[in-house]
Design an enzyme around this catalytic site. Structure first.
Site, short mmCIF file in Angstrom:
data_model
loop_
_atom_site.label_atom_id
_atom_site.label_comp_id
_atom_site.label_asym_id
_atom_site.label_seq_id
_atom_site.Cartn_x
_atom_site.Cartn_y
_atom_site.Cartn_z
N LYS A 22 0.62 -1.33 -0.06
CA LYS A 22 -0.01 -0.12 0.13
C LYS A 22 0.95 1.12 0.06
O LYS A 22 1.79 1.30 0.77
CB LYS A 22 -0.93 0.14 1.47
N LEU A 23 0.69 2.11 -0.93
CA LEU A 23 1.32 3.38 -0.92
C LEU A 23 0.03 4.56 -1.38
O LEU A 23 -0.71 4.26 -1.77
CB LEU A 23 2.09 3.37 -2.31
#
Length: 317
Positions: free
Chosen positions: A132-133
């Site tokens: 996740k970014l």
């Protein structure tokens, strides 16, 4: 008639937005998502104490620097919780890169590699992980490089069409457009109440979903951040929906017919030329809601990461 949750599962892949293993056992989602706030919350569950102790002991073997030990323990704890969750879900776990790296492409990539290695050392293949970014320009560029290496990404804190378009053009595996936080902003800004159909967050996800399908993008759309089950029901048919335990419970206890609202149509047009960085930044900046909510989301995740690190530092001392 089956309950609303069971019906929804026939249209949409259901993902649990939690680090609570008991909740995951109860609702049997396909995948699970975590973030720094959820890891902080999970770390306070007594049954997770052994995962924290394991992370602390491991971190002590990696460095003599207390700052590095804190960072290592935080990464290891997130992975430890992910490993436990993967024992219960058949699909994937999303594990988030430190929000404080949201404007640093290379360090985001480096952190992703570290998380993937920690999972590999625990016997988990990268095919079960989503990194996740935050959907900053730098985060999207980091994801583009990671995807080219075969590391799939989940781009989060997504509030605008510009972010969604840039993610698709970067070949990102999955996006998490936020619904409830968009509603929060518009309710505060306009003083209005909205129905599920007119909810600005629902409208945003619907627009993104239709654009992706019409242009033949393979990026998965996973609606996130819900305030009520009306929003969820209005997005029945979305590729995936990630839902917290309280709303999963409400859906399981609701008897109402669910009608598929989002339907994938064959691509009808070729995708436009990709946005340049300058175009992205300008179009994104033109959306005050998205600017506000992205900045707020990054700040809040960073605050919770800091709280987690204070707890870890106490245990390391």
């Amino acid at each position: 008639m089956a309950n609303a949750l069971a019906q929804l599962k026939s249209f949409t892949t259901i993902v649990a937005d939690t680090g609570d293993i008991e909740a995951i056992k109860r609702y049997q989602p396909e995948d699970a998502t975590t973030n720094p706030s959820l890891i902080l919350k999970a770390s306070q569950i007594p049954e997770y104490a052994f995962l924290i102790e394991n992370a602390i002991e491991w971190a002590k073997t990696q460095s003599h620097s207390i700052e590095q030990q804190i960072e290592d323990a935080g990464d290891k704890l997130a992975v430890n919780i992910g490993v436990e969750i993967l024992k219960l879900v058949p699909g994937r776990i999303s594990t988030e890169v430190d929000a404080r790296l949201s404007f640093d492409k290379q360090r985001s990539i480096d952190k992703a590699h570290k998380l993937i290695k920690l999972y590999k050392d625990a016997g988990i293949d990268k095919s079960r992980i989503l990194i996740k970014l935050a959907s900053t320009w730098e985060g999207i560029c980091a994801a583009k490089e990671l995807e080219q290496e075969g590391i799939n990404c989940n781009l989060t804190l997504l509030f605008s069409f510009a972010q969604a378009r840039a993610c698709a053009e970067a070949g990102v595996y999955l996006i998490s457009p936020f619904v409830g936080r968009i509603l929060d902003w518009y309710k505060k800004d306009t003083g209005q109440d909205y129905t599920a159909e007119t909810d600005p967050g629902v409208v945003s996800v619907t627009e993104i979903y239709n654009y992706y399908k019409q242009n033949g993008y393979n990026t998965v759309v996973m609606g996130a951040s819900f305030r009520n089950i009306g929003e969820i029901i209005e997005l029945a048919g979305c590729d995936r929906l990630t839902i917290g335990p309280a709303l999963l419970e409400e859906l399981a206890n609701t008897d109402v017919e669910i009608i598929q609202k989002l339907v994938a149509t064959p691509a009808t047009q070729s995708a436009p030329a990709a946005l340049t960085e300058e175009q992205f930044r300008w179009v994104f900046n033109e959306d005050p809601m998205a600017v506000d909510k992205l900045a707020e989301g990054i700040r809040n995740f960073a605050i919770d990461q800091g709280k987690l690190e204070v707890m870890l530092k106490t245990k390391l001392s």
